[in-house]
Design an enzyme around this catalytic site. Structure first.
Site, PDB file in Angstrom:
ATOM      1  N   ILE A   1       0.830  -1.217   0.000  1.00 42.89           N
ATOM      2  CA  ILE A   1       0.000   0.000   0.000  1.00 42.89           C
ATOM      3  C   ILE A   1       0.860   1.262   0.000  1.00 42.89           C
ATOM      4  CG2 ILE A   1      -0.357   0.260   2.516  1.00 42.89           C
ATOM      5  CD1 ILE A   1      -2.965   0.741  -0.299  1.00 42.89           C
TER       6      ILE A   1
ATOM      7  N   SER B   1      11.913   1.343   7.017  1.00 45.46           N
ATOM      8  CA  SER B   1      11.497  -0.007   6.654  1.00 45.46           C
ATOM      9  C   SER B   1      12.706  -0.911   6.800  1.00 45.46           C
ATOM     10  CB  SER B   1      10.972  -0.028   5.212  1.00 45.46           C
ATOM     11  OG  SER B   1       9.887  -0.902   5.061  1.00 45.46           O
ATOM     12  N   ARG B   2      12.475  -2.219   6.996  1.00 44.46           N
ATOM     13  CA  ARG B   2      13.622  -3.093   7.275  1.00 44.46           C
ATOM     14  C   ARG B   2      14.347  -3.506   6.005  1.00 44.46           C
ATOM     15  NH1 ARG B   2       9.904  -7.307  10.145  1.00 44.46           N
ATOM     16  NH2 ARG B   2       9.106  -7.000   8.050  1.00 44.46           N
TER      17      ARG B   2
ATOM     18  N   LYS C   1      -5.425   1.750   7.985  1.00 40.61           N
ATOM     19  CA  LYS C   1      -6.450   0.964   8.654  1.00 40.61           C
ATOM     20  C   LYS C   1      -5.981  -0.498   8.735  1.00 40.61           C
ATOM     21  CE  LYS C   1      -7.583  -1.795   5.757  1.00 40.61           C
ATOM     22  NZ  LYS C   1      -7.687  -2.794   4.894  1.00 40.61           N
TER      23      LYS C   1
ATOM     24  N   ASP D   1      -9.723  -7.758   7.031  1.00 40.18           N
ATOM     25  CA  ASP D   1      -8.823  -6.721   6.507  1.00 40.18           C
ATOM     26  C   ASP D   1      -9.537  -5.942   5.396  1.00 40.18           C
ATOM     27  OD1 ASP D   1      -5.883  -5.592   6.193  1.00 40.18           O
ATOM     28  OD2 ASP D   1      -6.645  -6.062   4.196  1.00 40.18           O
TER      29      ASP D   1
HETATM   30  P1  NAP Z   1       2.677  -5.405   3.049  1.00 44.45           P
HETATM   31  O1  NAP Z   1       2.730  -5.398   1.558  1.00 44.45           O
HETATM   32  O2  NAP Z   1       2.975  -6.664   3.763  1.00 44.45           O
HETATM   33  O3  NAP Z   1       3.628  -4.234   3.523  1.00 44.45           O
HETATM   34  C1  NAP Z   1       3.859  -3.930   4.880  1.00 44.45           C
HETATM   35  C2  NAP Z   1       5.318  -3.544   5.042  1.00 44.45           C
HETATM   36  O4  NAP Z   1       5.538  -3.265   6.431  1.00 44.45           O
HETATM   37  C3  NAP Z   1       6.266  -4.667   4.667  1.00 44.45           C
HETATM   38  O5  NAP Z   1       6.693  -4.549   3.342  1.00 44.45           O
HETATM   39  C4  NAP Z   1       7.391  -4.538   5.663  1.00 44.45           C
HETATM   40  O6  NAP Z   1       8.466  -3.829   5.073  1.00 44.45           O
HETATM   41  C5  NAP Z   1       6.837  -3.682   6.809  1.00 44.45           C
HETATM   42  N1  NAP Z   1       6.745  -4.461   8.049  1.00 44.45           N
HETATM   43  C6  NAP Z   1       7.070  -4.029   9.263  1.00 44.45           C
HETATM   44  N2  NAP Z   1       6.850  -4.942  10.192  1.00 44.45           N
HETATM   45  C7  NAP Z   1       6.367  -6.011   9.570  1.00 44.45           C
HETATM   46  C8  NAP Z   1       5.951  -7.295   9.992  1.00 44.45           C
HETATM   47  N3  NAP Z   1       5.997  -7.661  11.285  1.00 44.45           N
HETATM   48  N4  NAP Z   1       5.486  -8.156   9.055  1.00 44.45           N
HETATM   49  C9  NAP Z   1       5.435  -7.807   7.762  1.00 44.45           C
HETATM   50  N5  NAP Z   1       5.820  -6.587   7.306  1.00 44.45           N
HETATM   51  C10 NAP Z   1       6.283  -5.707   8.201  1.00 44.45           C
HETATM   52  O7  NAP Z   1       1.232  -4.950   3.574  1.00 44.45           O
HETATM   53  P2  NAP Z   1       0.235  -3.900   2.865  1.00 44.45           P
HETATM   54  O8  NAP Z   1      -0.683  -4.656   1.971  1.00 44.45           O
HETATM   55  O9  NAP Z   1       0.977  -2.754   2.329  1.00 44.45           O
HETATM   56  O10 NAP Z   1      -0.654  -3.509   4.137  1.00 44.45           O
HETATM   57  C11 NAP Z   1      -0.157  -2.664   5.157  1.00 44.45           C
HETATM   58  C12 NAP Z   1      -1.336  -1.997   5.835  1.00 44.45           C
HETATM   59  O11 NAP Z   1      -2.042  -1.242   4.852  1.00 44.45           O
HETATM   60  C13 NAP Z   1      -2.342  -3.001   6.436  1.00 44.45           C
HETATM   61  O12 NAP Z   1      -2.850  -2.505   7.643  1.00 44.45           O
HETATM   62  C14 NAP Z   1      -3.439  -3.055   5.385  1.00 44.45           C
HETATM   63  O13 NAP Z   1      -4.708  -3.359   5.944  1.00 44.45           O
HETATM   64  C15 NAP Z   1      -3.413  -1.633   4.846  1.00 44.45           C
HETATM   65  N6  NAP Z   1      -3.955  -1.513   3.477  1.00 44.45           N
HETATM   66  C16 NAP Z   1      -3.514  -2.353   2.478  1.00 44.45           C
HETATM   67  C17 NAP Z   1      -4.093  -2.246   1.204  1.00 44.45           C
HETATM   68  C18 NAP Z   1      -3.657  -3.125   0.052  1.00 44.45           C
HETATM   69  O14 NAP Z   1      -4.257  -3.045  -1.024  1.00 44.45           O
HETATM   70  N7  NAP Z   1      -2.629  -3.958   0.193  1.00 44.45           N
HETATM   71  C19 NAP Z   1      -5.074  -1.299   0.963  1.00 44.45           C
HETATM   72  C20 NAP Z   1      -5.440  -0.427   1.963  1.00 44.45           C
HETATM   73  C21 NAP Z   1      -4.878  -0.556   3.224  1.00 44.45           C
HETATM   74  P3  NAP Z   1       9.944  -4.163   5.576  1.00 44.45           P
HETATM   75  O15 NAP Z   1      10.084  -5.647   5.487  1.00 44.45           O
HETATM   76  O16 NAP Z   1      10.827  -3.384   4.650  1.00 44.45           O
HETATM   77  O17 NAP Z   1      10.013  -3.677   7.008  1.00 44.45           O
END
Ligand code: NAP
Length: 310
Positions: A14, A36-37, A90, A168
């Site tokens: 996101i 970010s890590r 969120k 989610d």
């Molecule tokens: P994601 O692709 O997994 O990205 C989250 C990032 O956070 C990871 O790339 C990671 O980057 C970092 N991170 C830090 N601690 C972590 C942990 N314990 N486990 C995994 N990653 C960790 O997730 P996302 O889809 O972007 O979603 C993130 C948030 O945005 C959620 O709350 C989700 O509900 C919300 N959201 C997502 C979307 C969507 O379409 N995907 C839409 C609206 C809202 P590093 O490894 O570099 O630290």
């Protein structure tokens, strides 16, 4: 007016799809760092932790947290303690108590906290709210069906406790309906379907109501392999309103009133609101959608179904 210097925390799907483009197009913000890590956006200093960023002497006014919900509380607490304004993806935290504690901490520290609900920024939500305010609602049906393999490929955190599973996306529907309906909603019944090999539900059926006894049913399902469906149908005295495309399209009867873009329209609106909050010294914390999810986990029947293999 000087732009608000902001750092983006948690560079994943996101952050890349929405936050970075929305910040690049905003005159209110300057993206000064990423935390970010693994990897960050090109051309921006990258740090492993918020404390590392602050220790490096980066001048920053605010952070926007895009990490998964479990772990976000500690990040937000350290940002608030450092006097930074905080915007949260969120759901706002891993539990309602954590989110309430963040609101109290922000108030005590005198910084702005914004718990965003991106679906509320979709173009049809406010027109739907205005229509509902003028009509006596009889019945609401929410259908939120999508393919988890398409939208969350390889995201293991989403299946863990606190990852919310199908809630989610489902919480987006709850954020929309709690904005549209004039009275508070409460959950009366729920069934959550857990794959035998997962700690979070892949589908859920909810029954809710309001103070007037209006029936509000919701079906969330991550097993949709056809077209995504993000629909809310509202039947009222004197008309029928259909929200679709996650709040981007609004029809009343046969007439289409809004047919805007999808999620791309939402994030510029969220950042405009965050800038307004920071500049006026306010917070915007609404936990109503999150409470309904917590209540579904608490009151809902848990049914085990076949394992989910990605
Ligand atoms: P994601 O692709 O997994 O990205 C989250 C990032 O956070 C990871 O790339 C990671 O980057 C970092 N991170 C830090 N601690 C972590 C942990 N314990 N486990 C995994 N990653 C960790 O997730 P996302 O889809 O972007 O979603 C993130 C948030 O945005 C959620 O709350 C989700 O509900 C919300 N959201 C997502 C979307 C969507 O379409 N995907 C839409 C609206 C809202 P590093 O490894 O570099 O630290």
């Amino acid at each position: 007016m000087a732009p608000i210097r902001i750092a983006l925390v948690g560079i994943g799907k996101i952050a890349r799809d929405q936050h970075i483009p929305a910040l690049a197009a905003s005159e209110d913000f300057e993206l000064v760092a990423a935390v970010s890590r693994h990897t960050g956006p090109e051309g921006i200093p990258l740090f492993r932790t918020i404390d590392d960023m602050l220790a490096a002497g980066i001048k920053v006014d605010a952070v926007s947290l895009c990490t998964p919900p479990v772990g976000r509380y500690a990040l937000a607490r350290s940002a608030i303690a450092a006097g930074l304004h905080v915007m949260l993806e969120k759901p706002p935290a891993a539990s309602v108590t954590e989110a309430e504690d963040l609101a109290n901490a922000a108030r005590r520290r005198g910084v702005s906290l914004y718990t965003t609900w991106h679906t509320r920024a979709a173009p049809a939500i406010e027109p739907a709210r205005a229509w509902v305010a003028e009509h006596n609602v009889r019945d609401v049906v929410i259908t939120w069906r999508e393919d988890v393999k398409k939208w969350h490929p390889g995201q293991e955190w989403i299946w863990e406790p606190g990852g919310l599973g199908v809630f989610d996306p489902g919480i987006n529907a709850l954020s929309a309906i709690t904005r549209i309906m004039p009275d508070a909603l409460h959950l009366t019944d729920a069934e959550l379907f857990f794959p035998a090999n997962r700690a979070a539900p892949i589908a859920a059926h909810l029954t809710m109501s309001d103070a007037n006894g209006t029936p509000i049913r919701a079906e969330f399902d991550w097993r949709e392999e056809g077209q995504d469906r993000w629909d809310i149908d509202i039947v009222a005295d004197g008309g029928r309103l259909a929200l679709s495309k996650g709040g981007a399209r609004l029809a009343i009867g046969d007439k289409v009133f809004v047919d805007g873009g999808a999620i791309d329209a939402e994030y510029p609106g969220l950042y405009a609101r965050f800038a307004e909050l920071v500049r006026t010294g306010q917070s915007d914390v609404d936990l109503a959608p999150f409470r309904l999810v917590a209540d579904a986990f608490m009151l809902g029947r848990h049914t085990t179904i076949e394992p989910f293999i990605e």
